[in-house]
Structure formats: C-alpha cells, structure tokens
Design a protein around this motif. Sequence first.
Motif, mmCIF file in Angstrom:
data_model
loop_
_atom_site.group_PDB
_atom_site.id
_atom_site.type_symbol
_atom_site.label_atom_id
_atom_site.label_comp_id
_atom_site.label_asym_id
_atom_site.label_seq_id
_atom_site.Cartn_x
_atom_site.Cartn_y
_atom_site.Cartn_z
ATOM 1 N N GLY A 111 3.687 6.992 11.314
ATOM 2 C CA GLY A 111 2.841 6.143 12.139
ATOM 3 C C GLY A 111 2.841 4.692 11.748
ATOM 4 N N TYR A 112 3.394 4.370 10.571
ATOM 5 C CA TYR A 112 3.441 2.974 10.166
ATOM 6 C C TYR A 112 4.454 2.227 11.020
ATOM 7 N N ASP A 113 4.055 1.074 11.523
ATOM 8 C CA ASP A 113 4.895 0.270 12.403
ATOM 9 C C ASP A 113 4.700 -1.189 12.015
ATOM 10 N N PHE A 114 5.724 -1.791 11.409
ATOM 11 C CA PHE A 114 5.577 -3.152 10.911
ATOM 12 C C PHE A 114 5.287 -4.138 12.037
ATOM 13 N N GLN A 115 5.923 -3.955 13.177
ATOM 14 C CA GLN A 115 5.651 -4.862 14.294
ATOM 15 C C GLN A 115 4.200 -4.750 14.750
ATOM 16 N N GLN A 116 3.652 -3.552 14.720
ATOM 17 C CA GLN A 116 2.240 -3.388 15.065
ATOM 18 C C GLN A 116 1.353 -4.013 13.996
ATOM 19 N N TYR A 117 1.780 -3.901 12.736
ATOM 20 C CA TYR A 117 1.045 -4.526 11.634
ATOM 21 C C TYR A 117 0.950 -6.035 11.869
ATOM 22 N N LEU A 118 2.091 -6.651 12.230
ATOM 23 C CA LEU A 118 2.088 -8.092 12.497
ATOM 24 C C LEU A 118 1.189 -8.440 13.670
ATOM 25 N N ALA A 119 1.211 -7.615 14.701
ATOM 26 C CA ALA A 119 0.372 -7.876 15.869
ATOM 27 C C ALA A 119 -1.109 -7.752 15.534
ATOM 28 N N ASP A 120 -1.460 -6.732 14.753
ATOM 29 C CA ASP A 120 -2.871 -6.484 14.435
ATOM 30 C C ASP A 120 -3.466 -7.557 13.541
ATOM 31 N N TYR A 121 -2.655 -8.093 12.613
ATOM 32 C CA TYR A 121 -3.224 -8.985 11.599
ATOM 33 C C TYR A 121 -2.757 -10.423 11.735
ATOM 34 N N LEU A 139 -1.908 2.702 6.644
ATOM 35 C CA LEU A 139 -0.563 3.274 6.642
ATOM 36 C C LEU A 139 0.387 2.461 5.766
ATOM 37 N N ARG A 140 0.202 1.147 5.773
ATOM 38 C CA ARG A 140 0.995 0.314 4.855
ATOM 39 C C ARG A 140 0.695 0.705 3.413
ATOM 40 N N ASP A 141 -0.579 0.897 3.107
ATOM 41 C CA ASP A 141 -0.976 1.264 1.750
ATOM 42 C C ASP A 141 -0.398 2.627 1.351
ATOM 43 N N ALA A 142 -0.408 3.568 2.272
ATOM 44 C CA ALA A 142 0.172 4.888 1.989
ATOM 45 C C ALA A 142 1.681 4.785 1.778
ATOM 46 N N SER A 143 2.342 3.946 2.562
ATOM 47 C CA SER A 143 3.783 3.735 2.390
ATOM 48 C C SER A 143 4.071 3.109 1.030
ATOM 49 N N ALA A 144 3.241 2.128 0.659
ATOM 50 C CA ALA A 144 3.411 1.483 -0.638
ATOM 51 C C ALA A 144 3.222 2.486 -1.769
ATOM 52 N N ASP A 145 2.303 3.408 -1.600
ATOM 53 C CA ASP A 145 2.089 4.433 -2.624
ATOM 54 C C ASP A 145 3.312 5.332 -2.762
ATOM 55 N N ASN A 146 3.958 5.630 -1.645
ATOM 56 C CA ASN A 146 5.188 6.430 -1.707
ATOM 57 C C ASN A 146 6.273 5.703 -2.497
ATOM 58 N N GLN A 147 6.421 4.403 -2.251
ATOM 59 C CA GLN A 147 7.420 3.641 -2.996
ATOM 60 C C GLN A 147 7.054 3.562 -4.465
ATOM 61 N N ASP A 148 5.790 3.350 -4.742
ATOM 62 C CA ASP A 148 5.329 3.241 -6.124
ATOM 63 C C ASP A 148 5.746 4.454 -6.946
ATOM 64 N N LYS A 149 5.536 5.646 -6.389
ATOM 65 C CA LYS A 149 5.877 6.872 -7.105
ATOM 66 C C LYS A 149 7.383 7.019 -7.291
ATOM 67 N N ALA A 150 8.137 6.478 -6.354
ATOM 68 C CA ALA A 150 9.589 6.668 -6.394
ATOM 69 C C ALA A 150 10.291 5.712 -7.347
ATOM 70 N N ILE A 151 9.850 4.451 -7.419
ATOM 71 C CA ILE A 151 10.656 3.460 -8.132
ATOM 72 C C ILE A 151 10.166 3.138 -9.530
ATOM 73 N N LYS A 152 8.972 3.597 -9.899
ATOM 74 C CA LYS A 152 8.501 3.348 -11.255
ATOM 75 C C LYS A 152 9.036 4.420 -12.196
ATOM 76 N N ALA A 153 9.503 3.988 -13.346
ATOM 77 C CA ALA A 153 10.024 4.909 -14.354
ATOM 78 C C ALA A 153 9.319 4.628 -15.674
ATOM 79 N N SER A 154 8.595 5.625 -16.180
ATOM 80 C CA SER A 154 7.821 5.466 -17.412
ATOM 81 C C SER A 154 8.699 5.769 -18.625
ATOM 82 N N VAL A 155 8.769 4.806 -19.518
ATOM 83 C CA VAL A 155 9.606 4.933 -20.722
ATOM 84 C C VAL A 155 8.736 5.455 -21.865
ATOM 85 N N PRO A 156 9.094 6.572 -22.503
ATOM 86 C CA PRO A 156 8.297 7.101 -23.608
ATOM 87 C C PRO A 156 8.576 6.390 -24.925
#
Length: 435
Positions: A111-121, A139-156
Amino acid sequence: MNVQRRHGHAAVRAAALVGCTTLVLSLTGTTAQAEARDLGREVLAAGDGWASEGAGTTGGSAADAEHVYTVTTWEEFKAALKAGGDAPKIIKIKGMIDAVAQGCEAFEAEGYDFQQYLADYDPAVWGHDTPVSGEQEDLRDASADNQDKAIKASVPSNTTIVGVGENSGILGGSLQIKAVHNVILRNLHIEAPIDCFPQWDPTDGARGAWNSKYDGVVVYGSTHVWIDHNTLTDGRYPDSSLPKYFGEIYQQHDGLLDIVRGANYVTVSWNSLENHDKTMLIGNSDSTAADDTGKLKVTLHHNRFKGLVERAPRVRFGQVDSYNNHFVVTKDQSYGYTFGIGIESRLYATDNAFTLAPGVSVGKVLKKWKEAPLTAENNYVNGRLTDLIAVHNAEIPGETLQSGAGWKPTLRTHVHPPQAIPWLVDHRAGSGRLS
C-alpha cells in the motif's frame, strides 16, 4: 596579523623527499609479503592510538579454524556474524557483497505509494507547522522498518572482518559495532547505505527537510575498536545525484563513520573517507554527558578525508587525537568545515596537511559549536605552516576559540613531517593498499 608563514622551499622539498623516499623503499619488494599475510591474524600494534590502551585490540586473531569464515553474500556474512557468539572469529569478505541487491522495492510495505506520499504531504497541502502523520507516513515507517532489519549487521565482540584482495567490501549495508568489545575492520571498501524511505519533516527549518538514517559504520557504546585501511564513500550514489522534492534534496545518506554513546578506545588509521556530507560524529548529542564524559577517546591518523562537506570529525566530550591526516577540499564541492568543536571536547590536532581549493577560507577548517579548548599545532595548509586557531579567530571573530586542550597524546606511532603527508597518505590510505 600574519598567521601563515612560508618556510623555505628547500626545507619543504627535503621533508617531502624524505617521506616519499621512505614510502618507495617500504613498497619495494612487499608484494609477495602482502600476498602471504593473513590479515585476520594481525593485531593492533602497541602504542598505535587509543585502541592500543591496556591490553590493546586483537579482534578475532585467536580464532580456531572452526571460526574462520569466507563469505561472498550478505546473507552469508550475517550468518557468520551470528555463529559462535562472542568466541574469537575471523570473517573474510571476498568480492563486493550487496545488502540491497533486491532493490528498495523489496522493502515496501503493501500500500505504500511514494507519489501519494508526495501528494499528501506537499507543504502546499500539509503546511509547515505539524509533523507528518496518516496512512502513507505509517506505511513509509513500516517500509523503513523492513529495510532496517535487512541492512543492519551487528558485529559481536572479538571479531575481525577483513576484505580479501584489493576490491572486497560491502555495498549498502550498515555495520553496527554496538555494546561490544575488541573489534577490527580492515581492507574493506564500504559504500554508504542508501535510506530508501527518508522522512519528510515540514518543521525542520524554515522550509522543511528530508531526514535519513543508517551510517556506513557506527561504533556505539563499544570499546577497543581498530578501523584500518578501509575506503568509505557514497560510491554510486553521491549527493549530487539525488533528486529534490518540495524544493529540498531528497537526502538518503546519514553518517559515514560515527563513534557515539560512550564508545571508547578507538583507533582509525590509514582509511580514505571520500565524497560525503555528514562524515564522522564523535559523540552524537550535547545531552549525553552521562554516557560520554571520560570516554570517546579516539585516535585518527594517516587518513585521507577528501570531498567532504563537514564533520571530519565533529567532536563532543572526547579526547580526540588527530595527526598526520590529509584533508582535501576540492574545487566546486560544498564545504562547511573540517573540525567541529563541540561541548566539553578536547581535540588535539597536530601535524596534519590540508589541501584547499582556491577560494576556500582557511578559517572554515575549524567550526565552534560550544566553548571548548583545543590544541592545533604544526598543521600545514597548501604547503604553508598555519596557525588554524589564529586564522579562525581573525576571520570569524564571533566564534573565538581557545588554545590548549589540556592533555597530550602518548599513544602515537611514528609522526611524519606534515609536508610529506599529502603524498604519503594519498598513496597508502584506503582499501587494497596494505603493505
């Protein structure tokens, strides 16, 4: 006031010749030696900056054979980081591994739509008085959360991560060295992560701004970290390539290498940090005295900082030693400042070289954010010995800086003549240049 003094050309040439000759001799005959080396087994030398304090920094050098991994994908890399807990481990990255190979679309919430995001805000609709909210922001925040989980790598803890050969590293990932101890990163090419879903904040400044997150590398509350011979850059996605929306740059980068939240005993050596805006924070907030006071002890030496806008570094609280670095401000680039002097900081910056394009003000090398003394001695700007504090105070009288950091570094390797630093560092700093 004459704040720049030209030494004799002969003296400058002699000092530079010494540095260049030393380098040529050091490079001759080292190729076979370098090929035979196992970088994963190497440790930080005694006396090499703050990370050598106490027992020093050894990373995963003591790893047994079971805990030595060679990885060629982001998934393999994250699995290797998790394997074996905090037991000493060596992870060898072979080739360039991509954390966002599937593209930003893979992270989009339904449901996230960047063009709609630009129109709304659009400020013409939403205005500038209230932070954005509603369906598309959720929806932008939920998308960002998906990226956050994917691209962060925790170094022990007790980990060494090294690149294999001359062109290995990470594209679009964020290395999180958080609340751990004894970590080494070497010989990696790191392309700063792109934030696929920056947030529009209409209340940020008079015109609003796009705000992004994700650092290339962040050292957060960790101790004894050595970051050596890496190249960190915006790579394929320089800020100049980013579009504008609502009249503001769609900013998709944050920090390149940040050291924050009580991190301590860090040495950053022989790296090349290139073509970035918000480069390096040491201490991320004026309000973190409880975490940072007495910590944030960081050494920066023999690094190249080229084409950077600001924060090389911006310092709060820490005792930061910066020596034998080469700072290059190129023609037509945006430039704010190099050293940011922040709350309760004690920067000791000596024996550095600056190459500034014509028209760049020497007074902008230093930027005063809060009252804090610093030491800045024996620094050369375009081949001239220059009193950086005196120049700054003369050119920017409303931001008078005080001289004298109140401490003197003892954990330093060989200090080269600053006249030789541009050639020396430009030929040896960065990934693929270990010798």
